[in-house]
Enzyme design. Structure first.
Site, short mmCIF file in Angstrom:
data_model
loop_
_atom_site.label_atom_id
_atom_site.label_comp_id
_atom_site.label_asym_id
_atom_site.label_seq_id
_atom_site.Cartn_x
_atom_site.Cartn_y
_atom_site.Cartn_z
N GLU A 173 0.85 -1.19 0.00
CA GLU A 173 0.00 0.00 0.00
C GLU A 173 0.89 1.24 0.00
O GLU A 173 1.90 1.30 0.71
CB GLU A 173 -0.88 0.00 1.25
N CYS A 188 -4.66 -3.76 3.25
CA CYS A 188 -4.35 -3.28 4.60
C CYS A 188 -5.49 -3.48 5.60
O CYS A 188 -5.68 -4.57 6.13
CB CYS A 188 -3.91 -1.83 4.53
N LYS A 221 -10.40 -0.40 -2.17
CA LYS A 221 -10.52 -0.73 -0.75
C LYS A 221 -11.92 -0.42 -0.23
O LYS A 221 -12.41 0.70 -0.34
CB LYS A 221 -9.46 0.06 0.02
#
Length: 288
Positions: free
Chosen positions: A48, A165, A123
């Site tokens: 990321e 993440c 995300k």
């Protein structure tokens, strides 16, 4: 490598220290990709914020690009030159709605060895956390959440499920990807030191054990700018939950072979997937 009889596909997992300097970041990442290619990796994972980590929200927004921009074009060329697939997790994407929203997406882009963009995951779980006196993050203040889980993609290493993440904290997404056929789950990340030291490895191992997948987690490490330090510890977990590769301190790569015969043996021996009770989950009444 994946097509050679008797050889297991090799993956390379990157650990970098991105800064607001996009040129320096690209040079560092490109060097790792070329090194991994020379070692015979078929798939290289970058973390990321591989493109940059801005020092504040205004800088983060100003440096963002579209998927059709210069930076992704350079990564496509890199993939072609090196003949490797690239997992580019956490690209700061200006989407089609940028002119009206002035907000970006946290985007995981997957390129094949010809440089083609074969999958894009945005995300879905945004990191809004406040650890009193230690860490404050409000990703939703400048980022749009994604709206879908992307089906796993067939790669030379196996069927790859994409996350980013903070998604790591939500087992629902890993189990959904497993149901859809994933053999490898990837969580490119930029964990903070307080959360990483407490939760990083145990969460990654838990996702591997419950899904019976390989889990690959590229990571940011060290001081990204004056107000941010990342935890590092990029690693690979096998479907039994064992850490089979991990980066040392500083920037670099770790490598792991993906043994799908081993994965399917574990799934046969402990067939949790067929033991699940979806007829029961989500039906428990709330406590009064």
């Amino acid at each position: 490598m994946a097509g050679l009889p008797g050889l297991k596909p090799l993956v390379a997992v990157g650990q970098v220290t991105s800064t607001p300097d996009k040129e320096l970041n690209f040079a560092a990442c490109a060097g790792l990709v070329r090194e991994a290619s020379r070692r015979g990796a078929c798939l290289v994972f970058l973390p990321e914020g591989f493109d940059y980590i801005g020092s504040d929200t205004a800088q983060t927004l100003s440096l963002a690009e579209g998927l059709d921009g210069d930076l992704m074009g350079r990564y496509a060329e890199l993939a072609r030159d090196c003949g490797v697939w690239l997992s580019l997790g956490g690209f700061h994407e200006r989407g089609r709605d940028w002119p009206t929203t002035q907000r970006i997406y946290n985007c995981h882009a997957l390129l094949d060895a010809a440089g083609r963009l074969v999958a894009v995951y945005r995300k879905t779980h945004l990191c809004d956390v406040e650890l009193e006196g230690r860490v404050t993050m409000k990703e939703s203040s400048f980022t749009n959440p994604g709206t879908e889980i992307v089906p796993p993609v067939s790669t030379p290493a196996g069927k790859l499920g994409l996350s980013i993440c903070y998604d790591l904290r939500f087992p629902e997404i890993s189990l959904a990807l497993r149901r859809a056929g994933a053999e490898i789950l990837t969580y490119p990340s930029a964990f903070t030191v307080p959360t990483g030291s407490a939760h990083w490895e145990v969460l990654l191992r838990a996702r591997a054990i419950e899904s019976q997948c390989y889990v690959v987690a590229a990571a940011q490490t060290g001081k990204n700018h004056e107000r941010r330090t990342s935890y590092g510890h990029a690693l690979v977990v096998d479907p039994w939950g064992a850490v089979v590769a991990q980066c040392r301190e500083g920037t670099g790569l770790c490598y792991a072979e993906i043994d799908l015969d081993y994965l399917h043996r574990i799934r046969r021996e402990i067939p949790v997937h067929s033991h699940r009770r979806p007829d029961l989950y989500g039906t428990v009444a709330s406590a009064p």
